[in-house]
Design an enzyme around this catalytic site. Sequence first.
Site, PDB file in Angstrom:
ATOM      1  CG  ASP A   1       0.002  -0.088   2.531  1.00 52.38           C
ATOM      2  OD1 ASP A   1       0.262  -1.217   2.984  1.00 52.38           O
ATOM      3  OD2 ASP A   1       0.460   0.962   3.023  1.00 52.38           O
TER       4      ASP A   1
ATOM      5  CG  ASP B   1       1.936   4.756   5.690  1.00 51.04           C
ATOM      6  OD1 ASP B   1       1.335   3.880   6.329  1.00 51.04           O
ATOM      7  OD2 ASP B   1       2.494   5.712   6.236  1.00 51.04           O
TER       8      ASP B   1
HETATM    9  N1  LIG Z   1       1.315   1.154   5.753  1.00 47.14           N
HETATM   10  C1  LIG Z   1       1.898   0.302   6.576  1.00 47.14           C
HETATM   11  N2  LIG Z   1       2.386   0.724   7.773  1.00 47.14           N
HETATM   12  C2  LIG Z   1       3.002  -0.155   8.603  1.00 47.14           C
HETATM   13  N3  LIG Z   1       3.134  -1.456   8.346  1.00 47.14           N
HETATM   14  C3  LIG Z   1       2.656  -1.907   7.179  1.00 47.14           C
HETATM   15  N4  LIG Z   1       2.641  -3.127   6.637  1.00 47.14           N
HETATM   16  C4  LIG Z   1       2.028  -3.049   5.443  1.00 47.14           C
HETATM   17  N5  LIG Z   1       1.618  -1.797   5.174  1.00 47.14           N
HETATM   18  C5  LIG Z   1       2.012  -1.064   6.254  1.00 47.14           C
END
Ligand SMILES: Nc1ncnc2[nH]cnc12
Length: 304
Positions: free
Chosen positions: A221, A223
């Site tokens: 993703d 974030d």
């Molecule tokens: N955005 C994110 N923040 C922290 N850990 C993750 N693992 C997968 N996506 C994440």
Amino acid sequence: MSEQPILVGVIGGSGLYKLDNLNFIDTVNPETPWGFPSSPIQIAELPSGIRIAFLARHGEFHQHAPSEVPAQANIAALKHIGVQAIVAFSAVGSLQEEIAPGDFVIPSGIIDRTKGIRPSSYFEKVGIVAHAMFGDAFDNNLSEFLAPKVRQVLEAHPEGSVKLHEKKTVVVMEGPAFSTRAESLMYRQIGGDIINMSTIPEAKLAREAELSYALICTSTDYDAWRVSEEPVTVAEVVKTLTKNANISKLITVECLDAVHHAVAEGKITSAAKGGMQYSIITKPEAWPQESKKKLSYILPDYFK
Ligand SMILES: Nc1ncnc2[nH]cnc12
Ligand SMILES: CSC[C@H]1O[C@H](OP(=O)(O)O)[C@H](O)[C@@H]1O
């Protein structure tokens, strides 16, 4: 237990709970001085007959939260069964436009943003003080050995070439909630490229146990920093987890033979190996007997 030496350990992260593409040999569940590992350790055989060890970081059913992963036991158990090099996998969020969901990343740096609530050293409350060298948080030798092999697997992927990024910096946050948009923007400003909740203390403990440790990250993703998108949710992460996990399994089949042989032949010489003897500052005559016994589980050469 297996007669053959098991030199390579794999730690599976979110989505990677089993190596069901390999021949299953045995399960071991050692009780270490730091308790039991997150999951029993699966001993599995590569097509060549080489054996590796596999441990699910969050447990087989993803029942351990990132702050509660028994990382001391995990690393200690792998070291105790003879593992010398760990290839760990982690699902990460991306903090950079060019790292898209589905891409793979082998990082070279860590920014620790955990909150000091995780036991992160074997040298805590034992009366023996040690300061491990941690400037290079991963074993660069192992990361650089792995990278071209991982790239080859990713480029040949039947569903289309998958991108690999190298020499990036992973921010490790406490969680379990994801970052706020403001935090995510700050992590970009301080030099973060990707983010997870698990590499600290794992990498530190591996260094203290004198193990080679490299991380293969699978981006799931963007974030929360990207204003054009909704902030990350588990549902979004899970969308790419299965595909990423299948590719990770492929990487283990295709790349770990070479890692095993390189370790066996001394071609991957961990920067960590032998390092802890220079990190211990407490005078040997003051080492408590009980602590020596505990630490001999991971560092038998120094503590008898
Ligand atoms: N955005 C994110 N923040 C922290 N850990 C993750 N693992 C997968 N996506 C994440
Ligand atoms: C399921 S999203 C957050 C979770 O995923 C990552 O786990 P891992 O590093 O074990 O693959 C991240 O670190 C969080 O624990």
